[in-house]
Design a protein around this motif. Sequence first.
Motif, PDB file in Angstrom:
ATOM      1  N   GLY A 195       7.571  19.912  -7.717  1.00 24.24           N
ATOM      2  CA  GLY A 195       6.115  20.048  -7.722  1.00 24.24           C
ATOM      3  C   GLY A 195       5.675  21.425  -7.259  1.00 24.24           C
ATOM      4  O   GLY A 195       4.754  22.022  -7.825  1.00 24.24           O
ATOM      5  N   THR A 196       6.355  21.948  -6.256  1.00 29.50           N
ATOM      6  CA  THR A 196       6.056  23.294  -5.765  1.00 29.50           C
ATOM      7  C   THR A 196       6.391  24.343  -6.824  1.00 29.50           C
ATOM      8  O   THR A 196       5.638  25.298  -7.035  1.00 29.50           O
ATOM      9  N   LEU A 197       7.500  24.166  -7.505  1.00 32.44           N
ATOM     10  CA  LEU A 197       7.893  25.095  -8.569  1.00 32.44           C
ATOM     11  C   LEU A 197       6.865  25.109  -9.700  1.00 32.44           C
ATOM     12  O   LEU A 197       6.447  26.176 -10.158  1.00 32.44           O
ATOM     13  N   VAL A 198       6.439  23.938 -10.131  1.00 37.08           N
ATOM     14  CA  VAL A 198       5.446  23.860 -11.207  1.00 37.08           C
ATOM     15  C   VAL A 198       4.133  24.495 -10.735  1.00 37.08           C
ATOM     16  O   VAL A 198       3.487  25.228 -11.479  1.00 37.08           O
ATOM     17  N   GLY A 199       3.757  24.244  -9.496  1.00 36.95           N
ATOM     18  CA  GLY A 199       2.555  24.867  -8.942  1.00 36.95           C
ATOM     19  C   GLY A 199       2.661  26.387  -8.916  1.00 36.95           C
ATOM     20  O   GLY A 199       1.686  27.090  -9.188  1.00 36.95           O
ATOM     21  N   ALA A 200       3.843  26.903  -8.617  1.00 35.36           N
ATOM     22  CA  ALA A 200       4.049  28.354  -8.612  1.00 35.36           C
ATOM     23  C   ALA A 200       3.929  28.930 -10.020  1.00 35.36           C
ATOM     24  O   ALA A 200       3.369  30.021 -10.211  1.00 35.36           O
ATOM     25  N   VAL A 201       4.416  28.216 -11.010  1.00 31.52           N
ATOM     26  CA  VAL A 201       4.319  28.693 -12.399  1.00 31.52           C
ATOM     27  C   VAL A 201       2.863  28.764 -12.839  1.00 31.52           C
ATOM     28  O   VAL A 201       2.431  29.767 -13.409  1.00 31.52           O
ATOM     29  N   ILE A 202       2.085  27.724 -12.546  1.00 32.75           N
ATOM     30  CA  ILE A 202       0.686  27.767 -12.961  1.00 32.75           C
ATOM     31  C   ILE A 202      -0.103  28.753 -12.096  1.00 32.75           C
ATOM     32  O   ILE A 202      -1.053  29.365 -12.564  1.00 32.75           O
ATOM     33  N   GLY A 203       0.315  28.934 -10.855  1.00 32.84           N
ATOM     34  CA  GLY A 203      -0.322  29.942  -9.998  1.00 32.84           C
ATOM     35  C   GLY A 203      -0.063  31.350 -10.506  1.00 32.84           C
ATOM     36  O   GLY A 203      -0.944  32.213 -10.457  1.00 32.84           O
ATOM     37  N   ALA A 204       1.136  31.599 -11.006  1.00 35.34           N
ATOM     38  CA  ALA A 204       1.456  32.919 -11.574  1.00 35.34           C
ATOM     39  C   ALA A 204       0.603  33.187 -12.799  1.00 35.34           C
ATOM     40  O   ALA A 204       0.170  34.316 -13.038  1.00 35.34           O
ATOM     41  N   SER A 205       0.334  32.163 -13.569  1.00 33.37           N
ATOM     42  CA  SER A 205      -0.530  32.299 -14.736  1.00 33.37           C
ATOM     43  C   SER A 205      -1.948  32.681 -14.309  1.00 33.37           C
ATOM     44  O   SER A 205      -2.587  33.532 -14.913  1.00 33.37           O
ATOM     45  N   GLU A 206      -2.438  32.067 -13.242  1.00 34.93           N
ATOM     46  CA  GLU A 206      -3.761  32.402 -12.711  1.00 34.93           C
ATOM     47  C   GLU A 206      -3.807  33.834 -12.199  1.00 34.93           C
ATOM     48  O   GLU A 206      -4.762  34.558 -12.447  1.00 34.93           O
TER      49      GLU A 206
END
Length: 91
Positions: A73-84
Amino acid sequence: MVDSIKETNHDGEKPEEETGKENKYLLPDKAYGTLKWVALIVLPALAVFVHVVGPAWGLPYVDQIVATLNALGTLVGAVIGASELKVRYSA
C-alpha cells in the motif's frame, strides 16, 4: 455516421484538442484513480481482514502477510505521489 473519431495518445484519455489541456501526469487518469482506490481502501482493508481472520483460521505467517500488504500500500501510494509531484513541479 462516425466521422469525428479522434485518436488519443494518452492511454484512453480524451485527446488534448478535446480537453484543451495536456495530461502531465506519469499515470493515465484511470490508472491513477484505480491505484489510489487500491492504496487507500483495498490494501488497508485487506491487511486488517487478514490480521483479524488469519489467526482464527490458523493461517501461517499472518504478521508477515499483513506487513507485506501494508508495504505494498505504501509503494502504490508512493507511485501515485510521484505522479502528483511531476505535475506540481513541472514547468
